[in-house]
Design a protein around this motif. Sequence first.
Motif, mmCIF file in Angstrom:
data_model
loop_
_atom_site.group_PDB
_atom_site.id
_atom_site.type_symbol
_atom_site.label_atom_id
_atom_site.label_comp_id
_atom_site.label_asym_id
_atom_site.label_seq_id
_atom_site.Cartn_x
_atom_site.Cartn_y
_atom_site.Cartn_z
ATOM 1 N N ARG A 1 0.849 -1.199 0.000
ATOM 2 C CA ARG A 1 0.000 0.000 0.000
ATOM 3 C C ARG A 1 0.884 1.249 0.000
ATOM 4 N N PRO A 2 0.271 2.418 -0.243
ATOM 5 C CA PRO A 2 1.053 3.660 -0.198
ATOM 6 C C PRO A 2 1.667 3.894 1.186
ATOM 7 N N LEU A 3 2.797 4.563 1.182
ATOM 8 C CA LEU A 3 3.519 4.889 2.410
ATOM 9 C C LEU A 3 3.604 6.409 2.521
ATOM 10 N N ASN A 4 2.953 6.965 3.540
ATOM 11 C CA ASN A 4 3.020 8.392 3.860
ATOM 12 C C ASN A 4 3.554 8.492 5.273
ATOM 13 N N ALA A 5 4.661 9.191 5.456
ATOM 14 C CA ALA A 5 5.251 9.244 6.792
ATOM 15 C C ALA A 5 6.034 10.534 6.990
ATOM 16 N N ARG A 6 6.260 10.837 8.258
ATOM 17 C CA ARG A 6 7.133 11.936 8.658
ATOM 18 C C ARG A 6 8.107 11.377 9.684
ATOM 19 N N ILE A 7 9.399 11.628 9.462
ATOM 20 C CA ILE A 7 10.455 11.196 10.382
ATOM 21 C C ILE A 7 11.051 12.456 10.982
ATOM 22 N N GLU A 8 11.094 12.518 12.303
ATOM 23 C CA GLU A 8 11.615 13.693 12.991
ATOM 24 C C GLU A 8 12.754 13.282 13.911
ATOM 25 N N LEU A 9 13.862 14.016 13.836
ATOM 26 C CA LEU A 9 14.946 13.851 14.797
ATOM 27 C C LEU A 9 14.788 14.973 15.809
ATOM 28 N N LEU A 10 14.519 14.602 17.060
ATOM 29 C CA LEU A 10 14.300 15.569 18.131
ATOM 30 C C LEU A 10 15.477 15.541 19.089
ATOM 31 N N GLN A 11 15.814 16.693 19.623
ATOM 32 C CA GLN A 11 16.835 16.769 20.668
ATOM 33 C C GLN A 11 16.248 17.647 21.761
ATOM 34 N N GLY A 12 15.729 17.000 22.785
ATOM 35 C CA GLY A 12 14.978 17.715 23.814
ATOM 36 C C GLY A 12 13.496 17.647 23.484
ATOM 37 N N PRO A 13 12.658 18.133 24.380
ATOM 38 C CA PRO A 13 11.206 18.019 24.172
ATOM 39 C C PRO A 13 10.720 18.901 23.023
ATOM 40 N N ASN A 14 10.137 18.274 22.006
ATOM 41 C CA ASN A 14 9.550 18.956 20.846
ATOM 42 C C ASN A 14 10.499 19.949 20.175
ATOM 43 N N ASN A 15 11.785 19.628 20.141
ATOM 44 C CA ASN A 15 12.785 20.473 19.504
ATOM 45 C C ASN A 15 13.280 19.753 18.251
ATOM 46 N N ASN A 16 12.641 20.029 17.105
ATOM 47 C CA ASN A 16 12.998 19.359 15.853
ATOM 48 C C ASN A 16 14.365 19.801 15.370
ATOM 49 N N LYS A 17 15.239 18.840 15.114
ATOM 50 C CA LYS A 17 16.540 19.110 14.521
ATOM 51 C C LYS A 17 16.540 18.769 13.036
ATOM 52 N N GLN A 18 15.733 17.781 12.658
ATOM 53 C CA GLN A 18 15.653 17.360 11.272
ATOM 54 C C GLN A 18 14.292 16.737 11.046
ATOM 55 N N VAL A 19 13.656 17.040 9.898
ATOM 56 C CA VAL A 19 12.346 16.482 9.565
ATOM 57 C C VAL A 19 12.382 15.988 8.121
ATOM 58 N N ILE A 20 11.895 14.777 7.911
ATOM 59 C CA ILE A 20 11.779 14.196 6.576
ATOM 60 C C ILE A 20 10.314 13.818 6.369
ATOM 61 N N GLU A 21 9.691 14.380 5.335
ATOM 62 C CA GLU A 21 8.340 13.964 4.950
ATOM 63 C C GLU A 21 8.478 13.162 3.677
ATOM 64 N N LEU A 22 7.841 11.982 3.639
ATOM 65 C CA LEU A 22 8.038 11.138 2.469
ATOM 66 C C LEU A 22 6.746 10.477 2.021
ATOM 67 N N TYR A 23 6.739 10.139 0.732
ATOM 68 C CA TYR A 23 5.627 9.423 0.125
ATOM 69 C C TYR A 23 6.189 8.465 -0.905
ATOM 70 N N THR A 24 5.654 7.255 -0.916
ATOM 71 C CA THR A 24 5.923 6.305 -1.994
ATOM 72 C C THR A 24 4.622 5.551 -2.255
ATOM 73 N N GLU A 25 4.328 5.300 -3.527
ATOM 74 C CA GLU A 25 3.034 4.702 -3.850
ATOM 75 C C GLU A 25 2.948 3.221 -3.471
ATOM 76 N N ASP A 26 4.086 2.574 -3.300
ATOM 77 C CA ASP A 26 4.094 1.161 -2.919
ATOM 78 C C ASP A 26 5.267 0.938 -1.964
ATOM 79 N N GLY A 27 4.958 0.802 -0.672
ATOM 80 C CA GLY A 27 5.992 0.653 0.347
ATOM 81 C C GLY A 27 6.619 -0.716 0.399
ATOM 82 N N CYS A 28 6.154 -1.647 -0.446
ATOM 83 C CA CYS A 28 6.783 -2.968 -0.534
ATOM 84 C C CYS A 28 7.836 -2.956 -1.647
ATOM 85 N N ASP A 29 7.460 -2.466 -2.835
ATOM 86 C CA ASP A 29 8.410 -2.356 -3.944
ATOM 87 C C ASP A 29 9.441 -1.262 -3.691
#
Length: 155
Positions: A68-96
Amino acid sequence: PRGPNTVAIRNIGQIEFPIAANVVADNVDYPSTECTASSMTIQGGALRTYPFDPSVDSVQVLLRTDGRPLNARIELLQGPNNNKQVIELYTEDGCDRPFFCILETPGSGNVVRVVNTAPVEFPMAASVVPHSINQDMSAGAILGGDVVIGGDIGW
């Protein structure tokens, strides 16, 4: 698989914060056996956090679905709710086309937060494990050494 692929990289930050990006097709890193074996399901709309010890210098992140499609956000936090890096991604087939990356995690208090931004009908499998560990992190530490709490040394 099955045809041409396109990778789009966008910097949605302000013009004062440019990025340098590189996409390579050969000599790519692959997830370790520990990474592929330790995946956990994250339902659509849910999130999971992965805290790491200060000695961890980098982590492996693997996200995939059952086709199925893969929609996700990956966040690297350092401390409470302190985003250091954010990756938003989409792929139409998370198996292939599963997503795999290695994130550098310098310093202490690092947490990787994975958010499944898809609807509840689209669960995903996520795995976040240490990639490299700084063995010298505690080389100079002495148990019961120079630390004095609430008093003087000469007491």
